[in-house]
Design a protein around this motif. Structure first.
Motif, short mmCIF file in Angstrom:
data_model
loop_
_atom_site.label_atom_id
_atom_site.label_comp_id
_atom_site.label_asym_id
_atom_site.label_seq_id
_atom_site.Cartn_x
_atom_site.Cartn_y
_atom_site.Cartn_z
N VAL A 85 -51.92 -19.22 -5.84
CA VAL A 85 -50.80 -20.11 -6.19
C VAL A 85 -49.66 -19.31 -6.81
N GLU A 86 -49.98 -18.41 -7.73
CA GLU A 86 -48.94 -17.60 -8.38
C GLU A 86 -48.20 -16.74 -7.35
N ARG A 87 -48.93 -16.20 -6.41
CA ARG A 87 -48.28 -15.37 -5.38
C ARG A 87 -47.34 -16.22 -4.52
N LEU A 88 -47.78 -17.41 -4.13
CA LEU A 88 -46.93 -18.28 -3.31
C LEU A 88 -45.74 -18.80 -4.10
N GLU A 89 -45.91 -19.05 -5.39
CA GLU A 89 -44.79 -19.49 -6.22
C GLU A 89 -43.72 -18.40 -6.32
N LYS A 90 -44.13 -17.15 -6.37
CA LYS A 90 -43.15 -16.06 -6.39
C LYS A 90 -42.36 -16.03 -5.09
N ILE A 91 -43.07 -16.26 -3.99
CA ILE A 91 -42.38 -16.31 -2.69
C ILE A 91 -41.40 -17.49 -2.66
N ALA A 92 -41.85 -18.66 -3.21
CA ALA A 92 -40.97 -19.83 -3.23
C ALA A 92 -39.73 -19.56 -4.08
N THR A 93 -39.90 -18.85 -5.17
CA THR A 93 -38.75 -18.52 -6.02
C THR A 93 -37.77 -17.62 -5.27
N ARG A 94 -38.26 -16.67 -4.52
CA ARG A 94 -37.38 -15.79 -3.74
C ARG A 94 -36.65 -16.57 -2.66
N ILE A 95 -37.36 -17.52 -2.03
CA ILE A 95 -36.72 -18.34 -0.99
C ILE A 95 -35.63 -19.21 -1.60
N ASP A 96 -35.94 -19.79 -2.76
CA ASP A 96 -34.95 -20.63 -3.44
C ASP A 96 -33.72 -19.82 -3.80
N SER A 97 -33.94 -18.57 -4.24
CA SER A 97 -32.81 -17.71 -4.58
C SER A 97 -31.98 -17.38 -3.34
N ARG A 98 -32.63 -17.19 -2.23
CA ARG A 98 -31.92 -16.88 -0.97
C ARG A 98 -31.10 -18.07 -0.50
N ILE A 99 -31.70 -19.27 -0.64
CA ILE A 99 -30.97 -20.47 -0.24
C ILE A 99 -29.71 -20.62 -1.09
N ALA A 100 -29.85 -20.41 -2.37
CA ALA A 100 -28.69 -20.54 -3.27
C ALA A 100 -27.62 -19.52 -2.92
N LYS A 101 -28.00 -18.33 -2.55
CA LYS A 101 -27.04 -17.28 -2.21
C LYS A 101 -26.28 -17.63 -0.94
N ILE A 102 -27.01 -18.11 0.08
CA ILE A 102 -26.35 -18.46 1.34
C ILE A 102 -25.44 -19.68 1.15
N SER A 103 -25.91 -20.64 0.38
CA SER A 103 -25.11 -21.85 0.15
C SER A 103 -23.82 -21.51 -0.58
N ALA A 104 -23.88 -20.52 -1.44
CA ALA A 104 -22.69 -20.14 -2.21
C ALA A 104 -21.65 -19.44 -1.36
N SER A 105 -22.06 -18.82 -0.25
CA SER A 105 -21.14 -18.03 0.57
C SER A 105 -20.79 -18.70 1.89
N SER A 106 -21.34 -19.88 2.19
CA SER A 106 -21.05 -20.53 3.47
C SER A 106 -21.30 -22.02 3.34
N THR A 107 -20.94 -22.71 4.44
CA THR A 107 -21.15 -24.16 4.48
C THR A 107 -22.26 -24.53 5.45
N VAL A 108 -23.14 -23.60 5.74
CA VAL A 108 -24.23 -23.85 6.67
C VAL A 108 -25.17 -24.90 6.06
#
Length: 260
Positions: free
Chosen positions: A135-158
């Motif tokens: 669970v801890e390993r998958l939560e780290k992956i989820a945190t990285r995905i969430d960070s990536r989504i936030a980065k893309i959303s901040a730079s585009s309207t996709v």
């Protein structure tokens, strides 16, 4: 002539001397008895005395035999009582030894059951720790995905709604897995004891533990799948954004969370 007469005379006086001596020999004992005043023994009196002595002897013998018989019975009674006492003591000792043996057997069985219980509980604990680490390993992956989504959303309207939904579903599965693991970690595989024997860990409880572990594995598998979907959707949307800028269209292969 004189010689013959002397012979005859000598012979006569010699015979008279012999006769006198013999009469004296007979008379002396009689005179002695009379002078002592004794009476010759009566044969009938001796027989009566002997019979009385014999009766007394026989009575004495019977008394001795009766005493010996009584003593024999007394000794037999004492020996029988001693034998019964020894038998009772032996039975009591056997009972005590049996109780001690039974107690030791129960203690060993209880110790064996406790060991099995401890080993089963340790196995559950180790599995719980493994699930928690996943669970801890998958939560780290989820945190990285969430960070990536936030980065893309901040730079585009996709539109990243599908990726966000997949990530949210993965997080829901992870939260469910945490609840399931918490319940699983307190489960026990009880060993039952029935006096003489101790059975192995309860079969029903063992099956329940296996079933609970399988449910957690399915939940973690669903969470992992949701994260993979979120990553793939995120990569696809990011490539579409690049294609729109460059005027090309490509479809990237699925990318696992570990690769990202």
């Amino acid at each position: 002539m004189k010689k013959n007469m002397s012979k005859i005379g000598g012979s006569k006086w010699g015979g008279m001397g012999i006769a006198i001596a013999m009469s004296l020999f007979v008379a002396i004992p009689v005179l002695a008895e009379e002078s002592a005043g004794t009476v010759p023994p009566n044969p009938s009196t001796n027989v009566g005395a002997n019979s009385e002595a014999r009766q007394k002897l026989e009575m004495k013998q019977r008394e001795l035999m009766d005493q010996l018989e009584a003593k024999k019975k007394e000794l037999n009674a004492q020996m029988e009582a001693k034998r019964a006492e020894l038998k009772t003591n032996v039975q009591e000792k056997r009972g005590e030894i049996k109780d001690v043996v039974e107690q030791k057997r129960e203690e060993m069985q209880n110790a064996r059951g406790e060991f099995r219980q401890e080993r089963a509980d340790n196995r559950i604990q180790k599995v719980s720790e493994r699930f928690t680490a996943t669970v801890e390993r998958l939560e780290k992956i989820a945190t990285r995905i969430d960070s990536r989504i936030a980065k893309i959303s901040a730079s585009s309207t996709v539109d990243l709604t599908p990726a966000k939904a997949a990530l949210a579903e993965a997080r829901t599965q992870l939260d469910l897995a945490k609840t399931q693991i918490a319940a699983f970690s307190v489960m026990t595989i009880s060993a039952t004891s029935t006096g003489a024997t101790t059975t192995p860990p309860n079969k029903g409880a063992n099956e329940a533990v296996k079933k609970a572990a399988k449910v957690i594995e399915e939940t973690l598998r669903s969470a992992h799948k949701g994260l993979m979907n979120a990553v793939n959707l995120l990569v696809r949307k990011n490539e579409e954004r690049r294609d729109d800028r460059n005027g090309t269209s490509t479809r990237p292969a699925n990318v696992s969370p570990e690769a990202r």
